[in-house]
Design an enzyme around this catalytic site. Structure first.
Site, PDB file in Angstrom:
ATOM      1  N   GLU A 163     -36.578  39.535  94.901  1.00 25.39           N
ATOM      2  CA  GLU A 163     -36.508  40.885  95.610  1.00 25.39           C
ATOM      3  C   GLU A 163     -35.842  39.827  97.036  1.00 25.39           C
ATOM      4  O   GLU A 163     -35.526  38.786  97.193  1.00 25.39           O
ATOM      5  CB  GLU A 163     -37.993  40.445  96.292  1.00 25.39           C
ATOM      6  CG  GLU A 163     -39.592  40.505  96.021  1.00 25.39           C
ATOM      7  CD  GLU A 163     -40.549  40.684  96.998  1.00 25.39           C
ATOM      8  OE1 GLU A 163     -41.605  41.489  96.380  1.00 25.39           O
ATOM      9  OE2 GLU A 163     -40.703  40.244  97.623  1.00 25.39           O
ATOM     10  N   CYS A 164     -34.428  40.631  96.832  1.00 25.80           N
ATOM     11  CA  CYS A 164     -33.704  41.124  97.803  1.00 25.80           C
ATOM     12  C   CYS A 164     -32.964  40.424  97.893  1.00 25.80           C
ATOM     13  O   CYS A 164     -31.661  39.901  96.915  1.00 25.80           O
ATOM     14  CB  CYS A 164     -33.964  41.588  99.060  1.00 25.80           C
ATOM     15  SG  CYS A 164     -32.956  41.830 100.759  1.00 25.80           S
ATOM     16  N   GLY A 165     -33.023  38.916  98.930  1.00 25.14           N
ATOM     17  CA  GLY A 165     -32.237  37.080  98.174  1.00 25.14           C
ATOM     18  C   GLY A 165     -32.617  36.932  97.314  1.00 25.14           C
ATOM     19  O   GLY A 165     -31.226  35.760  96.459  1.00 25.14           O
TER      20      GLY A 165
ATOM     21  N   GLY B  10     -35.017  43.054  92.474  1.00 25.95           N
ATOM     22  CA  GLY B  10     -34.791  44.118  92.685  1.00 25.95           C
ATOM     23  C   GLY B  10     -34.528  43.842  94.386  1.00 25.95           C
ATOM     24  O   GLY B  10     -35.305  42.820  94.946  1.00 25.95           O
TER      25      GLY B  10
END
Length: 448
Positions: free
Chosen positions: A326-328, A422
């Site tokens: 997720e993200c990072g 994502g």
């Protein structure tokens, strides 16, 4: 169950909620109390700050993510282990998901959990007018406001206003004098470095001493104890048999993890093994990995230098090891990533292309999302709730899931069946089947 609790709210962001909440947490800890802290909304940073610097157990309370029984459980299971719980509100007290409603606001959470509220009113540049603000909040809608603290107020002004507060039917808890040398900079709240923790602890202890003098903390504890009993029960979730081990990235880079997500994975049958993509040479003995969000752009050089970890993740994910990123964590899986200094760093190479700094906020806010097809990691078309907040963008955001936010929809996420990656941060308790499906994939991988 009797669960002493109170919530610090304010008319608006920037009123000093985090400063006062942290000072109160430190004061309660210094009194020898076992303290739990919570943050309304999806924010990772304040709970992380509470946990790392003050040493309290800290979680999120979000009425957008979960229904009332689940919200009560998520609060109660942590609160029951402590003497008192302190909840920090989000934005203005009545500000909810929409501009014209209170749903998922601090007020909404306090009503759902019967939490006494202390309104923190910033008195900078005013005196009697602060009472007009207080009265407006008391009369605006149904609420649990039971007391008030005035921020940036002198003892002299407070002594004059306190009797008038009592006439309104609530308790004056005290005032916070102007403490310019004890302000917690936003960088510290977001980017606490190991070398800074001791100085921050010293600052918070000084702030706690100030609050012991200017606030009636005994009254605050009494108010917390007056909260009604709260009934709750753990929601039923499925469980996978067998010894499933899931590696959780956990270091100064990958630190944006909802602890409730971790607890749900454990309830689904997983053993959580924490590791550091920054420091460890390779993955531990695990059957799947979770790469949470955080600050990969701040540690690009160190992440790039750990080639053995990058290669180990790339090979094992390519061989079918389940992975949620997720993200990072999603940025870390890319071929290349721009760090904060504008240098392109080589990363894992699982996701094609690069991720770079756009210099502006790309996406922000709550989102409901789910797979477009049934052949992904979840094995069905369902939805889960989450949140986005990122300045970096990607050449390859994916299009296997569809996201919905405030009437708009867009495609995002990579979902290969074993890799789900994502920018959105998922909150598993909004749909426990997400956690269960991931644990099942990890069990399948373990069993060949």
């Amino acid at each position: 169950m009797s669960l002493p609790r109170f919530l610090i709210a304010a008319p608006a962001s920037g009123s000093g909620k985090t400063l006062v909440t942290c000072g109160l947490l430190q004061a309660l800890v210094n009194r020898g109390l076992k303290v739990a802290s919570f943050k309304c909304g999806p924010d990772y940073i304040d709970p992380m700050f509470h946990s790392r610097v003050i040493g309290t157990r800290s979680k999120n309370l979000d009425a957008y993510f979960v229904d009332d029984p689940t919200l009560r459980y998520l609060f109660g299971r942590t609160a029951e282990q402590c003497d008192i719980s302190v909840v920090e509100g989000v934005m203005g007290f009545y500000d909810g998901v929409t501009f014209d409603g209170t749903f998922a606001s601090s007020c909404d959470v306090s009503n759902r959990l019967d939490i006494p509220v202390v309104l923190l009113v910033n008195a900078r540049g005013s005196s009697l007018s602060t009472l007009a603000v207080l009265k407006g909040f008391l009369d605006f809608a149904e609420n649990n406001i039971r007391g008030v603290i005035f921020n940036q107020m002198s003892a002299r002004v407070y002594s004059a206003l306190a009797p008038k507060v009592r006439e309104m039917g609530i308790e004056p808890i005290g005032y916070v004098p102007k403490v310019t040398d004890l302000v917690l900079e936003s960088r510290h709240l977001g980017l606490v470095l190991p070398g800074e923790i001791e100085s921050l602890r010293e600052k918070l202890n000084k702030l706690a001493d100030v609050l012991e003098e200017s606030l009636d903390i005994d009254l605050l504890i009494k108010m917390a104890g007056s909260a009604p009993n709260l009934e709750y029960a753990a929601p039923e979730v499925g469980r996978v048999d067998g010894n499933v081990r899931i590696g959780l990235a956990d270091d100064d880079t990958f630190c944006f993890t909802y602890e409730d997500n971790v607890e749900l994975l454990e309830r689904c049958g997983a053993e959580i093994v924490r590791f550091s993509p920054m420091k460890d040479a390779e993955l531990p003995d695990v059957d799947g990995i979770v790469l949470s969000g955080g600050y990969p752009e701040l540690h690009g050089e160190e992440l790039e230098a750990n080639r053995s970890m990058l290669e180990d993740i790339r090979q094992k994910v390519a061989a079918g090891m389940p992975c949620i990123a997720e993200c990072g964590g999603f940025m870390y899986l890319h071929e290349t990533m721009e760090d904060r200094d504008g240098v392109m760093r080589k990363m894992c190479g699982v996701i094609p292309g690069k991720t770079w700094n756009t210099g502006k906020l790309c996406r922000f806010g709550y989102v409901t999302l789910g797979p477009v097809n049934e052949d992904g990691m979840l094995g069905t078309k369902t939805t889960v709730k989450g949140h986005e907040f990122h300045y970096w963008d990607s050449e390859s955001n994916g299009d296997d899931w569809e996201a919905s936010k405030k009437g708009t929809t867009y495609r995002c996420m990579h979902d290969t069946g074993t890799v789900l990656a994502g920018y959105p941060h998922l909150y598993y308790y909004s749909n426990p089947e997400v956690a269960l499906a991931f644990v099942r994939r990890c069990a399948e991988y373990r069993n060949g």
